[in-house]
Design an enzyme around this catalytic site. Structure first.
Site, PDB file in Angstrom:
ATOM      1  N   ALA A   1       0.842  -1.206   0.000  1.00  0.00           N
ATOM      2  CA  ALA A   1       0.000   0.000   0.000  1.00  0.00           C
ATOM      3  C   ALA A   1       0.876   1.256   0.000  1.00  0.00           C
ATOM      4  CB  ALA A   1      -0.932  -0.019   1.214  1.00  0.00           C
TER       5      ALA A   1
ATOM      6  N   ALA B   1       4.081  -7.525   5.857  1.00  0.00           N
ATOM      7  CA  ALA B   1       3.330  -8.693   5.375  1.00  0.00           C
ATOM      8  C   ALA B   1       3.408  -8.820   3.859  1.00  0.00           C
ATOM      9  CB  ALA B   1       1.875  -8.587   5.824  1.00  0.00           C
TER      10      ALA B   1
ATOM     11  N   ALA C   1       3.554 -12.448   1.144  1.00  0.00           N
ATOM     12  CA  ALA C   1       2.401 -13.002   0.426  1.00  0.00           C
ATOM     13  C   ALA C   1       2.877 -14.009  -0.613  1.00  0.00           C
ATOM     14  CB  ALA C   1       1.615 -11.882  -0.237  1.00  0.00           C
TER      15      ALA C   1
ATOM     16  N   GLY D   1       0.415 -16.485  -2.309  1.00  0.00           N
ATOM     17  CA  GLY D   1      -0.611 -16.909  -3.262  1.00  0.00           C
ATOM     18  C   GLY D   1      -0.709 -16.030  -4.479  1.00  0.00           C
ATOM     19  N   GLY D   2      -1.025 -14.746  -4.293  1.00  0.00           N
ATOM     20  CA  GLY D   2      -1.139 -13.857  -5.429  1.00  0.00           C
ATOM     21  C   GLY D   2      -2.173 -12.781  -5.236  1.00  0.00           C
TER      22      GLY D   2
ATOM     23  N   GLU E   1      -8.279 -20.079  -5.703  1.00  0.00           N
ATOM     24  CA  GLU E   1      -8.155 -20.296  -4.259  1.00  0.00           C
ATOM     25  C   GLU E   1      -9.535 -20.464  -3.643  1.00  0.00           C
ATOM     26  OE1 GLU E   1      -5.846 -16.929  -2.940  1.00  0.00           O
ATOM     27  OE2 GLU E   1      -3.981 -17.997  -3.303  1.00  0.00           O
TER      28      GLU E   1
ATOM     29  N   HIS F   1      -5.614 -18.076   9.371  1.00  0.00           N
ATOM     30  CA  HIS F   1      -5.266 -18.912   8.216  1.00  0.00           C
ATOM     31  C   HIS F   1      -5.261 -20.352   8.686  1.00  0.00           C
ATOM     32  CE1 HIS F   1      -3.298 -20.620   4.769  1.00  0.00           C
ATOM     33  NE2 HIS F   1      -3.452 -19.481   4.145  1.00  0.00           N
TER      34      HIS F   1
ATOM     35  N   ARG G   1     -11.772 -19.797   4.187  1.00  0.00           N
ATOM     36  CA  ARG G   1     -10.802 -19.985   5.267  1.00  0.00           C
ATOM     37  C   ARG G   1     -11.425 -20.181   6.641  1.00  0.00           C
ATOM     38  NH1 ARG G   1      -6.444 -15.508   3.522  1.00  0.00           N
ATOM     39  NH2 ARG G   1      -5.505 -16.884   2.014  1.00  0.00           N
TER      40      ARG G   1
ATOM     41  N   HIS H   1      -4.106 -14.356  10.833  1.00  0.00           N
ATOM     42  CA  HIS H   1      -3.546 -14.087   9.512  1.00  0.00           C
ATOM     43  C   HIS H   1      -3.880 -12.707   8.965  1.00  0.00           C
ATOM     44  CE1 HIS H   1      -1.944 -15.073   5.650  1.00  0.00           C
ATOM     45  NE2 HIS H   1      -3.104 -14.993   5.038  1.00  0.00           N
TER      46      HIS H   1
ATOM     47  N   GLU I   1      -4.078  -2.947   4.793  1.00  0.00           N
ATOM     48  CA  GLU I   1      -4.679  -3.746   5.870  1.00  0.00           C
ATOM     49  C   GLU I   1      -5.067  -2.901   7.087  1.00  0.00           C
ATOM     50  OE1 GLU I   1      -2.617  -7.441   6.389  1.00  0.00           O
ATOM     51  OE2 GLU I   1      -3.761  -7.946   8.203  1.00  0.00           O
TER      52      GLU I   1
ATOM     53  N   ARG J   1     -12.523 -12.043   4.762  1.00  0.00           N
ATOM     54  CA  ARG J   1     -11.819 -11.647   3.537  1.00  0.00           C
ATOM     55  C   ARG J   1     -11.739 -12.817   2.560  1.00  0.00           C
ATOM     56  NH1 ARG J   1      -5.659 -11.710   2.129  1.00  0.00           N
ATOM     57  NH2 ARG J   1      -5.805 -13.488   3.511  1.00  0.00           N
TER      58      ARG J   1
ATOM     59  N   SER K   1      -6.720  -8.880  -0.662  1.00  0.00           N
ATOM     60  CA  SER K   1      -6.112  -7.829   0.160  1.00  0.00           C
ATOM     61  C   SER K   1      -4.992  -7.083  -0.560  1.00  0.00           C
ATOM     62  CB  SER K   1      -5.595  -8.404   1.476  1.00  0.00           C
ATOM     63  OG  SER K   1      -5.018  -9.651   1.270  1.00  0.00           O
ATOM     64  N   LEU K   2      -4.170  -7.787  -1.327  1.00  0.00           N
ATOM     65  CA  LEU K   2      -3.134  -7.070  -2.079  1.00  0.00           C
ATOM     66  C   LEU K   2      -3.805  -6.161  -3.100  1.00  0.00           C
ATOM     67  CD1 LEU K   2      -0.431  -9.859  -2.572  1.00  0.00           C
ATOM     68  CD2 LEU K   2      -0.327  -7.919  -1.015  1.00  0.00           C
TER      69      LEU K   2
HETATM   70  C1  LIG Z   1       2.172 -15.000   5.138  1.00  0.00           C
HETATM   71  C2  LIG Z   1       1.170 -14.139   4.445  1.00  0.00           C
HETATM   72  C3  LIG Z   1       0.721 -14.465   3.181  1.00  0.00           C
HETATM   73  C4  LIG Z   1      -0.210 -13.665   2.526  1.00  0.00           C
HETATM   74  N1  LIG Z   1      -0.600 -13.989   1.260  1.00  0.00           N
HETATM   75  C5  LIG Z   1      -1.434 -13.142   0.593  1.00  0.00           C
HETATM   76  C6  LIG Z   1      -1.763 -13.384  -0.771  1.00  0.00           C
HETATM   77  O1  LIG Z   1      -1.297 -14.327  -1.389  1.00  0.00           O
HETATM   78  N2  LIG Z   1      -2.599 -12.510  -1.383  1.00  0.00           N
HETATM   79  C7  LIG Z   1      -3.152 -11.421  -0.736  1.00  0.00           C
HETATM   80  O2  LIG Z   1      -3.914 -10.656  -1.350  1.00  0.00           O
HETATM   81  N3  LIG Z   1      -2.837 -11.173   0.552  1.00  0.00           N
HETATM   82  C8  LIG Z   1      -1.989 -11.996   1.210  1.00  0.00           C
HETATM   83  N4  LIG Z   1      -1.671 -11.729   2.518  1.00  0.00           N
HETATM   84  C9  LIG Z   1      -2.155 -10.498   3.122  1.00  0.00           C
HETATM   85  C10 LIG Z   1      -1.359  -9.330   2.552  1.00  0.00           C
HETATM   86  O3  LIG Z   1      -0.007  -9.708   2.455  1.00  0.00           O
HETATM   87  C11 LIG Z   1      -1.470  -8.109   3.425  1.00  0.00           C
HETATM   88  O4  LIG Z   1      -2.806  -7.823   3.692  1.00  0.00           O
HETATM   89  C12 LIG Z   1      -0.867  -6.909   2.720  1.00  0.00           C
HETATM   90  O5  LIG Z   1       0.459  -7.209   2.333  1.00  0.00           O
HETATM   91  C13 LIG Z   1      -0.875  -5.706   3.610  1.00  0.00           C
HETATM   92  O6  LIG Z   1      -0.117  -4.718   2.989  1.00  0.00           O
HETATM   93  P1  LIG Z   1       0.087  -3.348   3.725  1.00  0.00           P
HETATM   94  O7  LIG Z   1       0.897  -2.493   2.821  1.00  0.00           O
HETATM   95  O8  LIG Z   1      -1.218  -2.842   4.176  1.00  0.00           O
HETATM   96  O9  LIG Z   1       0.901  -3.737   5.054  1.00  0.00           O
HETATM   97  P2  LIG Z   1       2.319  -4.440   5.237  1.00  0.00           P
HETATM   98  O10 LIG Z   1       2.804  -5.072   4.000  1.00  0.00           O
HETATM   99  O11 LIG Z   1       2.260  -5.256   6.458  1.00  0.00           O
HETATM  100  O12 LIG Z   1       3.260  -3.193   5.495  1.00  0.00           O
HETATM  101  C14 LIG Z   1       3.143  -2.438   6.670  1.00  0.00           C
HETATM  102  C15 LIG Z   1       4.356  -1.549   6.732  1.00  0.00           C
HETATM  103  O13 LIG Z   1       4.210  -0.605   7.792  1.00  0.00           O
HETATM  104  C16 LIG Z   1       5.388  -0.579   8.575  1.00  0.00           C
HETATM  105  N5  LIG Z   1       4.998  -0.097   9.890  1.00  0.00           N
HETATM  106  C17 LIG Z   1       4.085  -0.638  10.731  1.00  0.00           C
HETATM  107  N6  LIG Z   1       3.946   0.146  11.820  1.00  0.00           N
HETATM  108  C18 LIG Z   1       4.790   1.198  11.658  1.00  0.00           C
HETATM  109  C19 LIG Z   1       5.094   2.331  12.430  1.00  0.00           C
HETATM  110  N7  LIG Z   1       4.509   2.553  13.616  1.00  0.00           N
HETATM  111  N8  LIG Z   1       6.024   3.206  11.973  1.00  0.00           N
HETATM  112  C20 LIG Z   1       6.643   2.998  10.784  1.00  0.00           C
HETATM  113  N9  LIG Z   1       6.382   1.925   9.998  1.00  0.00           N
HETATM  114  C21 LIG Z   1       5.464   1.052  10.436  1.00  0.00           C
HETATM  115  C22 LIG Z   1       5.891  -2.001   8.512  1.00  0.00           C
HETATM  116  O14 LIG Z   1       7.228  -2.079   8.895  1.00  0.00           O
HETATM  117  C23 LIG Z   1       5.650  -2.295   7.032  1.00  0.00           C
HETATM  118  O15 LIG Z   1       6.649  -1.696   6.250  1.00  0.00           O
HETATM  119  C24 LIG Z   1      -0.737 -12.524   3.183  1.00  0.00           C
HETATM  120  C25 LIG Z   1      -0.297 -12.200   4.454  1.00  0.00           C
HETATM  121  C26 LIG Z   1       0.651 -12.990   5.094  1.00  0.00           C
HETATM  122  C27 LIG Z   1       1.113 -12.627   6.456  1.00  0.00           C
END
Ligand SMILES: Cc1cc2nc3c(=O)[nH]c(=O)nc-3n(C[C@H](O)[C@H](O)[C@H](O)COP(=O)(O)OP(=O)(O)OC[C@H]3O[C@@H](n4cnc5c(N)ncnc54)[C@H](O)[C@@H]3O)c2cc1C
Length: 527
Positions: A14, A40, A44, A46-47, A114, A236, A282, A343, A367, A378, A383-384
């Site tokens: 994001a 997170a 990821a 799956g995709g 999926e 999960h 799930r 998860h 997220e 979800r 989510s991606l």
């Molecule tokens: C193992 C796993 C597999 C997954 N597989 C899939 C998939 O296949 N397909 C799918 O759609 N979704 C999948 N998901 C869910 C998806 O990965 C997440 O919902 C998505 O990546 C969230 O992205 P984000 O940018 O919101 O947060 P994140 O990618 O978690 O990034 C958050 C960022 O904020 C930073 N941060 C947090 N708090 C602070 C703070 N106070 N100050 C500064 N920085 C901070 C962190 O360090 C990180 O850089 C999976 C999740 C996991 C855990």
């Protein structure tokens, strides 16, 4: 003091997508509490779900999402996300993401299926989609002259008009702790964006990385934003169960490609619980595993994909194949031991279709946000997609509005605190919180267990607040303080919902009521 047009907190998909979309037009800052790749998104496997095949349609993807969300998806948000799916994937392809190709399909890409999806619509880069996406975007962010990255900086709190004694309901920036120098810096910004991910670390077992401590949700709540649907935590069903495998997820795609869930004696059990068996959503699969484990006193169950060839497994699941093999599990010959784990956080900071929150100039994406897309559950791989769609929506809103006048921001005041005397308070409280959240606020809930958790949360909050008021802050303390706030929000929401729906299952209220509505919590500090 640093100053940006837009400050993005978090460097997951994001945050990075938004930074790249804004940087052609303005100065962007990203703070991230560890390294750019931590979060997170990199994990990821799956995709990303999107309508790319001519066999698929917007209506079917919407329908699958609405069914998974059990009556609680916001239809406008769902349509918005699904309709922007193809454009989001096209943007990633343009950035250089190496999605797995398949020339026999009309999209040109290999699309997998999926649980809960009625079509093949998950575009992926083998089984390391998140890593490939993140590496591609990080590379682009680092090339961009208009983007400043501050790693090892954790946000402490938002600087709002109220905090400054002003009459406005605006966010003016953020205080952030440099965890290398232990200094707190002030960052001023016209716009501040929460892209801090979910809160899986509030539970003992989670698939989430250590960064998922719900910081953005807690900060927004303290700043006066409403928070919604926090009771809906997705577990999960299949996290690798092995003493040396911390948080390693066995992707849903393994079940999509024919993986069978079995008891230790080899008996298949999913058909007893749902007609869709291993392809059920799930929550159904996680509850079925939880049920079988508790009933039989098992440490884990088994996921068997050994009927597929080594070549197939290496091509489709190279990461899972290699990781399991490194732990002595040959998945082409034997079943994989698995347990459910926290998860995904379906709820979060309430945000509209432009990702705006209740505080002016404060946005929430990914997220961290509650956009209304996921409802009570979800749908896998949505989510991606949500990260990409709302990064774009926020960029459009930010770029389309006039600049506001700046005001002077005070420095962080440390004059009344001293060095902490006992770090053990933090580690002890952290462990205690995660244990009781697992035991009392897990997959199956009761009012009594939730009340127990609420009582303990209150005690922890008092202790942590006292510690926070008297000692120099550290990233561990900040995360613990935020986790406890998230725990409180989850428990309050769970107690408010007097029914079972989607991911929230209560033994005391097993029925699903008519006229579903989201759980919206309003902070005392709301403007
Ligand atoms: C193992 C796993 C597999 C997954 N597989 C899939 C998939 O296949 N397909 C799918 O759609 N979704 C999948 N998901 C869910 C998806 O990965 C997440 O919902 C998505 O990546 C969230 O992205 P984000 O940018 O919101 O947060 P994140 O990618 O978690 O990034 C958050 C960022 O904020 C930073 N941060 C947090 N708090 C602070 C703070 N106070 N100050 C500064 N920085 C901070 C962190 O360090 C990180 O850089 C999976 C999740 C996991 C855990």
């Amino acid at each position: 003091m640093l100053e940006f047009d837009t400050l993005i907190i978090g460097s997951g998909l994001a945050g990075l997508a938004l930074a790249l979309k804004l940087a052609e037009h303005q100065k962007v800052g990203i703070i991230t509490k560890r390294s750019l790749l931590d979060g997170a998104s990199s994990w990821a496997q799956g995709g990303i779900a999107a309508v790319l095949s001519s066999h698929d349609s917007i209506a079917t993807h919407m329908q699958d999402t609405l069914i998974a969300g059990v009556g609680l998806c916001d239809e406008a948000a769902t349509r918005y996300v699904v309709e922007h799916g193809k454009a989001s994937i096209d943007w990633l392809i343009k950035q250089g993401v190496p999605f797995t190709k398949d020339t026999s399909t009309d999209s040109g890409y290999h699309l997998t299926r999926e649980g809960g999806h009625s079509e093949r619509r998950i575009v992926h880069a083998a089984d390391h989609t998140g890593q490939s996406v993140q590496e591609t975007l990080v590379w682009r962010v680092l090339q961009h002259a208009n983007i400043t990255v501050l790693e090892k900086h954790i946000s402490v709190d938002l600087i709002t008009g109220r905090k400054l004694g002003l009459r406005d309901n605006r966010c003016h920036g953020v205080y952030a702790l440099n965890s290398l120098s232990d200094e707190v810096i002030t960052i001023a910004a016209q716009n501040t964006v929460l892209a801090t991910g979910g809160t899986g670390k509030v539970y003992l077992y989670t698939t989430n990385p250590d960064t998922s401590t719900g910081d953005g949700i807690a900060m927004a709540w303290r700043a006066g934003c409403r928070v919604a649907n926090m009771e809906f935590v997705q577990f999960h069903p299949t996290c690798l169960y092995h003493p040396h495998a911390k948080s390693f997820l066995i992707s849903e795609a393994v079940r999509g490609e024919g993986g069978i869930l079995k008891l230790p004696d080899g008996t298949r059990f999913m058909p007893w619980h749902d007609a869709r068996a291993e392809l059920a959503p799930r929550d159904v699969v996680a509850r079925a595993i939880d049920f079988e484990m508790k009933k039989r006193g098992l440490d884990c169950v088994y996921l068997d994909i050994s009927h597929q060839s080594v070549e197939f497994l290496q091509e489709h699941f190279p990461t899972i194949y290699a990781r399991c093999l490194s732990l002595g599990i040959n998945i082409s010959k034997e079943a994989i031991p698995v347990v459910p784990a926290a998860h995904y956080t379906c709820g979060g900071v309430m945000a509209d279709l432009s990702a705006r929150t209740d505080v002016e100039n404060l946005y929430a994406i990914g997220e961290t946000a509650y956009s209304g897309l996921h409802g009570a559950n979800r749908l896998a791989s949505n989510s991606l997609l949500e990260c990409l769609v709302f990064a774009d929506a926020a960029a459009q809103d930010i770029l389309g509005k006039p600049r506001k006048t700046k005001c002077a921001l005070p420095a962080w005041d440390e004059s009344r605190v001293t060095d902490a005397d006992e770090q053990i308070v933090i580690s002890h409280n952290w462990a205690e919180l995660r244990h009781f959240m697992w035991d009392y606020v897990g997959i199956v809930r009761t009012d009594k267990r939730l009340e127990r958790a609420r009582h303990r949360i209150q005690l922890l909050q008092d202790e942590i607040q006292e510690y926070y008021a008297n000692f120099h802050i550290s990233s561990d303390l900040l995360e613990l303080r935020n986790l406890v706030t998230n725990a409180e929000l989850i428990v309050r929401s769970a107690l408010t919902r007097k029914e079972s729906r989607g991911l929230h299952y209560s033994k005391d209220h097993p029925e699903t009521l008519p006229n579903p509505a989201p759980t919206i919590l309003v902070p005392d500090t709301a403007y």
